[in-house]
Design a protein around this motif. Sequence first.
Motif, PDB file in Angstrom:
ATOM      1  N   UNK A 560     -72.173-119.554 -48.134  1.00 55.53           N
ATOM      2  CA  UNK A 560     -73.696-119.893 -47.451  1.00 55.53           C
ATOM      3  C   UNK A 560     -74.641-119.933 -48.716  1.00 55.53           C
ATOM      4  N   UNK A 561     -74.600-119.428 -49.622  1.00 59.09           N
ATOM      5  CA  UNK A 561     -75.245-119.642 -51.036  1.00 59.09           C
ATOM      6  C   UNK A 561     -75.120-120.707 -51.436  1.00 59.09           C
ATOM      7  N   UNK A 562     -73.885-121.400 -51.706  1.00 59.24           N
ATOM      8  CA  UNK A 562     -73.450-122.613 -52.236  1.00 59.24           C
ATOM      9  C   UNK A 562     -74.219-123.935 -51.198  1.00 59.24           C
ATOM     10  N   UNK A 563     -73.903-123.705 -50.107  1.00 57.59           N
ATOM     11  CA  UNK A 563     -74.702-124.554 -48.941  1.00 57.59           C
ATOM     12  C   UNK A 563     -76.311-124.641 -49.136  1.00 57.59           C
ATOM     13  N   UNK A 565     -77.864-123.637 -51.738  1.00 59.68           N
ATOM     14  CA  UNK A 565     -78.283-124.141 -53.170  1.00 59.68           C
ATOM     15  C   UNK A 565     -78.137-125.610 -53.052  1.00 59.68           C
ATOM     16  N   UNK A 566     -77.010-126.329 -52.425  1.00 56.00           N
ATOM     17  CA  UNK A 566     -77.140-127.607 -52.326  1.00 56.00           C
ATOM     18  C   UNK A 566     -78.319-128.303 -51.719  1.00 56.00           C
ATOM     19  N   UNK A 567     -78.330-127.774 -50.738  1.00 53.45           N
ATOM     20  CA  UNK A 567     -79.541-128.309 -49.836  1.00 53.45           C
ATOM     21  C   UNK A 567     -80.860-128.200 -50.763  1.00 53.45           C
ATOM     22  N   UNK A 568     -81.041-127.202 -51.382  1.00 53.84           N
ATOM     23  CA  UNK A 568     -82.245-127.094 -52.129  1.00 53.84           C
ATOM     24  C   UNK A 568     -82.456-127.893 -53.136  1.00 53.84           C
ATOM     25  N   UNK A 569     -81.211-128.364 -53.883  1.00 48.94           N
ATOM     26  CA  UNK A 569     -81.073-129.090 -54.874  1.00 48.94           C
ATOM     27  C   UNK A 569     -81.563-130.686 -54.436  1.00 48.94           C
ATOM     28  N   UNK A 570     -81.078-130.835 -53.244  1.00 44.27           N
ATOM     29  CA  UNK A 570     -81.464-132.241 -52.462  1.00 44.27           C
ATOM     30  C   UNK A 570     -82.958-132.188 -52.165  1.00 44.27           C
ATOM     31  N   UNK A 571     -83.309-131.019 -51.411  1.00 47.10           N
ATOM     32  CA  UNK A 571     -84.867-131.169 -51.233  1.00 47.10           C
ATOM     33  C   UNK A 571     -85.796-131.091 -52.483  1.00 47.10           C
ATOM     34  N   UNK A 715     -85.667-123.486 -50.859  1.00 46.58           N
ATOM     35  CA  UNK A 715     -85.697-122.468 -51.862  1.00 46.58           C
ATOM     36  C   UNK A 715     -85.635-120.969 -51.357  1.00 46.58           C
ATOM     37  N   UNK A 716     -86.320-120.825 -50.214  1.00 47.72           N
ATOM     38  CA  UNK A 716     -86.299-119.433 -49.591  1.00 47.72           C
ATOM     39  C   UNK A 716     -85.141-119.183 -49.033  1.00 47.72           C
ATOM     40  N   UNK A 720     -82.768-115.953 -49.617  1.00 43.06           N
ATOM     41  CA  UNK A 720     -82.099-115.281 -48.770  1.00 43.06           C
ATOM     42  C   UNK A 720     -80.542-115.197 -48.656  1.00 43.06           C
ATOM     43  N   UNK A 721     -80.037-116.288 -49.083  1.00 47.27           N
ATOM     44  CA  UNK A 721     -78.504-116.448 -49.381  1.00 47.27           C
ATOM     45  C   UNK A 721     -78.249-115.496 -50.439  1.00 47.27           C
TER      46      UNK A 721
END
Length: 834
Positions: A560-563, A565-571, A715-716, A720-721
């Motif tokens: 979940x954290x890696x997912x 983190x990947x989303x956050x990098x994209x955003x 990032x939030x 949380x993750x």
Amino acid sequence: MANAAYTDTVQKVYIAYYGRAADPEGLAYWEDQLTANDGDLASIMNSFGTSPEATTLFGSLTNTIKVNTLYTQIFGRDADVGGLEYYTAQLTAGTMTAVSIAQNILDGASGSDATIITNKLAVAKAFTAAIDSDVKIPAYAGDTAASSARNMLATVDKSTNTESFDINTTVESLVSMAAPAAAAAYNSAAVALDASAVAYNTAQTNAVASIKAAVAAAEAVSMWSEVSSSATDGYQVNIDYVGKIDGLAFDGGTDKGYDLVLGSNTMIPGFEEGIIGMQAGQDKDITVTFPKTYHKAELAGKEAVFTITANTVRELIIDDVALLTASQAAAVIATVDATAVSSAFAAFADASAKLTTSSAATSSIDDDATAATTASNVVAVKTSADNILANAAVVKTAADNALAKALAIAEPIKTAAFDAALVEFETAAVTFNAAVATAKVSKAAAETASANVTNVELATAFQTAAAAVVTDAAAVSTAVLIASNASAKLITTSAATSSIVDDATASNAIAQTAAASAGAATDVSSAAAVKTSADNALAAALATAAVDAALVKYDTAAIAYNTASANAKVSKAAADEATAAYAGPQTLIVTASGGNYVISDQANKALTFKSGYTYTFDLSDASLSAHPLRLSIVSDGTLNKGSAYTTGVTVTGTQGQAGASIAIVVTDSTPGNLYYYCSNHAGMGAAIGVSEYNLNDVALATASQTAAAIAVTDAAAVSAAALDASNAAAKLTTTSAATSSTADDATASKAIAETAAVTTSAATASSTVAAMKITADAALDNSTKASTAASKGLTNEYILGGSGIETETVTNMLELVGINDRETQSSHDFGWIL
């Protein structure tokens, strides 16, 4: 009796080897030893040489120092060279001991040395004689006291006047030093005495209760028949009595129709004895004295006269074998408890003696008085203990005689009792064998379960099987106890039948139950071990399962954290791209590295400024102290025949120090191309393109704000993750601690390290995108204000008070270019380009 003929001999050994005067007990002991051995010193040499005091004095010394120490101790001087060499060689060779050397040195003294020995002997004898009381004798004991006496004797030399020599100061000092220890010993003895008194009272209470119980058991099968003969021990007399002290009746001293069994000792000493010989209808006065320890203080120790009337005299008739057997058992308990009272009294008497001994050393009148009172109480307590023991013996004898009499009267009853006991034993044996069979089955089941423990479910099954083993083993113990009691009853009843066959049967039963009892005890111990093994297996299985579950949870949290983190990098990338598309007012953080200015992690970065905004170069980094940043319309400015551009430029502070910056307000008159450069080094800067404002900036700013909001949300989600992963790692650490597995501990430690890193990374990401969001919000606000002004018709003209445009719109535009004074707004060129 010690032999005074050897006093000087013993004192000299003490002086020579210990360097001090003998203590009275030591002196007397060694005088006796020499007397028994015809004065042969060899008999005491070894004991002196191996004593604890000898070890303290000489144990750690070399042979040379040991010999020199003896000379110093005896004569107060170092050894002469010849004597030192000779005795050291003897000691090393083992031909002489330190004690014999000391004696030789002393015996060989001459001249002034002989005078010193004479003086030391006189002082030592006087000192020992002065240790003459219960306070002084215990004070002269132990290393500290010996050292004090040794120091005193060391002051004696050839010129000492032995008649006037002060020994009293040392004696008094010993007594003073011993006082705390004596007090502590007395207090300890007092505590021990109190404990022994409590133990005695408890034993006395138990014994009195068991004697009463035995009497009650006897009375349960007693039938009293009136007789005309005189009362004697064992008879029951119904009496009226009135007691008086000094002619006056006292509370509790009068009763009517009281049944008293003579020999029961339920009354005060002398009362029952006075009734022996009385017949029904007879009156008699008896004089008795209440015990000093009587529970009513007002009667304790007082002499009383009782007037007694004997109403009836009865004899006991008993014939119930079963009840008499119970009565005899109660009498046995009474005897055991009475014996415990005697043992408790012995402990009490011993504690009292120790209190007396320790009180003698405290020099306290109160301690002596307490010890004396306790010693006097010992006599009364002994009388009480003896009475209890005697009473129990009387009860036991009566019970034994009654049972024997009943058995002798009814021979058929004996056989019936044995037969009944045999049936009872056989039934108990059947029950025991059944319990043993059940226990074997449950043990086999547990062994099978223990061989296949691979998970929590199987471990639980093993534990259940082990519990059954414990229960069944306990059942075996219960059954063997019943059988053991039955065999004991068989022994009792067979003894009354006078049958060899019955005796053999009973003996065989006893042997069987003894073996069964031993086997049952082993089974209980084995069952307990099986239960412990099962509990441990279940605990281990549960611990392993907990670690596995925690690891799954951690792996899930990591995914979940890696997912996230990947989303956050994209955003974040989208927000960066949106921010780049809209270049609003900016603060540019500048550093110098490798001969270049670095902005946003990019060396020689080309910049784009827009009209209507203020751009600030943050020049506080220490790397800029030798690279002054300036603006010019020519690349490399003053280093390329250009000049510094200063229109709308504000320089603040000293570059390379906190707070240093250069700010430029960009207007429509700002040149389309600018350059930032180093006034000391060429090639460090880059171009700045200046463009005009357009309405697309509102859309771009909106897109930037939207992208920043998404970045904040993502990032939030990362934070949380990260928190979930951190909690999962902590759970993994907790559960791994219970498995005793190095691999589990390593996995947990790795998880903790990973989550510590991602937590820090998540916090940094949150902080970064939060700053981006603030910047995007401000950019959208400014762009919106500018767009609103443009839509109202503001052009590149003077803003006049009567233009018809709303004050709010004008105010917004003025704020954008830093004009906040409404009264003078018409005097400023707004400079906004549509």
